[in-house]
Design an enzyme around this catalytic site. Structure first.
Site, PDB file in Angstrom:
ATOM      1  N   THR A  68       0.899   0.723   2.633  1.00  0.00           N
ATOM      2  CA  THR A  68      -0.584   0.312   3.151  1.00  0.00           C
ATOM      3  C   THR A  68      -0.540  -1.238   3.141  1.00  0.00           C
ATOM      4  OG1 THR A  68      -1.637   2.058   2.051  1.00  0.00           O
ATOM      5  CG2 THR A  68      -3.209   0.142   2.659  1.00  0.00           C
ATOM      6  N   GLY A 111      -2.884   3.248  -2.434  1.00  0.00           N
ATOM      7  CA  GLY A 111      -2.249   4.386  -3.166  1.00  0.00           C
ATOM      8  C   GLY A 111      -2.561   5.713  -2.395  1.00  0.00           C
TER       9      GLY A 111
HETATM   10  N1  GLY Z   1      -3.346   5.054   1.012  1.00  0.00           N
HETATM   11  C1  GLY Z   1      -3.143   5.203   2.334  1.00  0.00           C
HETATM   12  C2  GLY Z   1      -3.379   6.738   2.417  1.00  0.00           C
HETATM   13  O1  GLY Z   1      -3.269   7.623   1.638  1.00  0.00           O
HETATM   14  O2  GLY Z   1      -3.470   6.888   3.646  1.00  0.00           O
END
Ligand code: GLY
Length: 321
Positions: free
Chosen positions: A189, A241
């Site tokens: 991310t 996460g």
């Molecule tokens: N944190 C990114 C997702 O779980 O899509």
């Protein structure tokens, strides 16, 4: 004499209306997960650090020139979305049907305004579309082809999904399918939080989600309060996460709420929240800045691509624990 008193009163009022402290700060992340020095070449490490630095510097210079934190956050995230290194924009991971489906959100802490998009397949920079939703629609969250119709109505160019497919992500998908595990829990991310000279905090987050995802799975990133939150009275947070756990713990808002209701420091609030994530079985990290320019970059994984830069000269770019 009376005139002189009026003059000073006017000067005092003008000063308090234009309350600038001239301090600012910016923090970024490029995802958390199993990031181990043993698995990284020197060249890769250098490439990650250089891209984080480039992104930080773009946002920092906007803030330095009296720019708004919302402009700094969008510009910073665009640099990371345009890089193949991170799981967002051009570097997005692939879903089960070998397509890219991207999510993004942004929030401004002065007015608690927010914008989010999910399941985006044809927009080069999803963070820019999230900002457009925030500033030029009456909604907070648009998804899929509807969000792309909105984008077209605002002058965005649609590009074919194949433009986002990289060999690296295609190989990862093939490997996961061979292993027959459901999904890949590397939590790529990108995110950014900034506070400008006026004390306005903005947070933004962008992702391609999870490799091999099916059924239009959506993670925490476009969910305001989970992946992204900003409030000038408390802090700004961007999460990275295992999205399912970050949604269930309402991570970004949980940190802000502890500051607001329990007077916790941002550092302790983030620790408490990440502990709750871990207790449920999830992992990941958060970056944030509070209204006093305290910065956090906390995570419960092996590593998190991260960095910050403050107007007092304090700066760092790190990857491992
Ligand atoms: N944190 C990114 C997702 O779980 O899509």
């Amino acid at each position: 004499m009376k005139l002189l008193v009026y003059y000073f009163l006017i000067i005092l009022t003008l000063n308090s209306c234009n309350k600038k402290n001239n301090h600012f700060a910016i923090v970024v992340h490029g995802g958390a997960g199993t990031i181990l020095k043993d698995n990284m070449t020197n060249e890769m490490e250098k490439a990650y650090k250089q891209k984080l630095e480039e992104a930080l510097n773009v946002g920092y210079s906007i803030l330095k020139q009296n720019g708004k934190s919302v402009d700094a956050v969008e510009a910073t995230i665009k640099i990371l979305e345009d890089s193949e290194l991170f799981n967002a924009g051009k570097g997005s991971v692939l879903s089960n049907n070998e397509e890219v489906e991207m999510d993004a959100s942004i929030m401004t802490g002065d007015n608690l305004n927010a914008g989010a998009v999910s399941g985006i397949k044809k927009i080069k920079n999803p963070i820019t579309l999230a900002r457009k939703v925030m500033e030029e629609s009456e909604h907070v969250f648009l998804s899929g082809s509807g969000a792309e119709d909105f984008a077209v109505s605002k002058g965005f160019k649609l590009i074919d999904n194949s433009n986002f497919i990289t060999n690296n992500r295609l190989n990862s998908l093939k490997n996961i399918k061979k292993r027959e595990s459901n999904t890949d829990n590397k939590f790529g991310t990108v995110g950014c939080v900034a506070i400008d000279k006026n004390g306005n905090i903005t947070s933004g987050t962008s992702t391609g989600g999870m490799t091999n995802k099916k059924w239009n799975r959506i993670g925490d990133v476009p969910i305001i309060g989970a992946g992204t939150y900003a409030n000038n009275q408390t802090c700004g947070i961007s999460s990275t996460g295992w999205g399912e756990y970050f949604i269930r713990n309402v991570v970004a808002y949980d940190i802000s709420a502890q500051i607001e209701y329990n007077k916790k420091s941002i550092k302790n609030a983030a620790k408490n929240t990440l502990k709750k994530v871990k207790e449920l079985g999830g992992s990941g990290g958060v970056i944030g800045i509070d209204k006093n320019l305290n910065i956090i970059m906390d995570f419960n994984t092996e590593g998190m691509y991260r960095g910050y830069k403050k107007s007092n000269g304090d700066t760092a770019i790190e990857i491992y624990k």
